[in-house]
Design a protein around this motif. Sequence first.
Motif, mmCIF file in Angstrom:
data_model
loop_
_atom_site.group_PDB
_atom_site.id
_atom_site.type_symbol
_atom_site.label_atom_id
_atom_site.label_comp_id
_atom_site.label_asym_id
_atom_site.label_seq_id
_atom_site.Cartn_x
_atom_site.Cartn_y
_atom_site.Cartn_z
ATOM 1 N N ASP A 8 0.811 -1.220 0.000
ATOM 2 C CA ASP A 8 0.000 0.000 0.000
ATOM 3 C C ASP A 8 0.847 1.273 0.000
ATOM 4 O O ASP A 8 0.606 2.196 0.769
ATOM 5 C CB ASP A 8 -0.999 -0.020 1.162
ATOM 6 N N HIS A 10 0.933 3.353 -2.518
ATOM 7 C CA HIS A 10 0.009 4.320 -3.103
ATOM 8 C C HIS A 10 0.688 5.587 -3.624
ATOM 9 O O HIS A 10 0.218 6.698 -3.385
ATOM 10 C CB HIS A 10 -1.117 4.656 -2.122
ATOM 11 N N ASP A 36 -0.487 -2.456 -4.515
ATOM 12 C CA ASP A 36 -0.999 -1.090 -4.367
ATOM 13 C C ASP A 36 0.142 -0.076 -4.371
ATOM 14 O O ASP A 36 0.315 0.711 -3.452
ATOM 15 C CB ASP A 36 -1.891 -0.930 -3.143
ATOM 16 N N GLY A 39 -2.137 4.931 -6.913
ATOM 17 C CA GLY A 39 -3.402 5.383 -6.345
ATOM 18 C C GLY A 39 -3.158 6.361 -5.201
ATOM 19 O O GLY A 39 -2.332 6.110 -4.333
ATOM 20 N N HIS A 66 -5.460 -1.631 -6.643
ATOM 21 C CA HIS A 66 -5.269 -0.335 -7.305
ATOM 22 C C HIS A 66 -4.388 -0.489 -8.540
ATOM 23 O O HIS A 66 -4.638 0.157 -9.563
ATOM 24 C CB HIS A 66 -4.670 0.684 -6.335
ATOM 25 N N MET A 77 -14.273 0.026 -7.127
ATOM 26 C CA MET A 77 -13.485 0.818 -6.192
ATOM 27 C C MET A 77 -14.367 1.928 -5.646
ATOM 28 O O MET A 77 -15.339 2.320 -6.293
ATOM 29 C CB MET A 77 -12.268 1.421 -6.890
ATOM 30 N N ALA A 81 -10.966 6.379 -4.726
ATOM 31 C CA ALA A 81 -9.975 5.520 -5.374
ATOM 32 C C ALA A 81 -10.139 5.575 -6.884
ATOM 33 O O ALA A 81 -9.150 5.619 -7.621
ATOM 34 C CB ALA A 81 -10.118 4.090 -4.871
ATOM 35 N N ILE A 85 -7.294 6.643 -9.570
ATOM 36 C CA ILE A 85 -6.836 5.734 -10.618
ATOM 37 C C ILE A 85 -7.008 6.368 -12.002
ATOM 38 O O ILE A 85 -6.149 6.207 -12.872
ATOM 39 C CB ILE A 85 -7.547 4.367 -10.524
#
Length: 141
Positions: A8, A10, A36, A39, A66, A77, A81, A85
């Motif tokens: 994550d 991100h 992930d 995102g 993601h 999602m 999110a 994306i």
Amino acid sequence: MLIALFADIHANRQAFEACLAHAREQQVERYAFLGDYVGYGADPEWVVEKIAEFVDQGAIAIVGNHDRAVSDPTLPMNRYAQIAIEWTRNQLGASARELLDRLPMTIEDGGRLHTHGDASAPSRFVYVVDSDIARNSLDST
């Protein structure tokens, strides 16, 4: 063997750089990236390129929901999110998209199963939010 687990990220370059520096200080021997990478954050291309460098050096990397959503707009999602994306799709070059597309759902390594979410159904990207899901996930490993 000391293993660094990353999940994550991100697209948060600053946090990722700090965590990588900490892993180096700890003399980590193995890196596993659990999805992930994109995102929300502002640096998806940089993060994916950094993951690619580690993969080229033998690190483990699997896909997160993601990451998969970049090439699959039908993946459900939440609203925030989805907005992130949609923006991310326009930030990633061809090589970053190709890496995300070829990442597996799971990798078994040294008796460990690496997955982004619930191990009983990795392709469903189920969040592990209670003890029943956690138990089911662990039993599946």
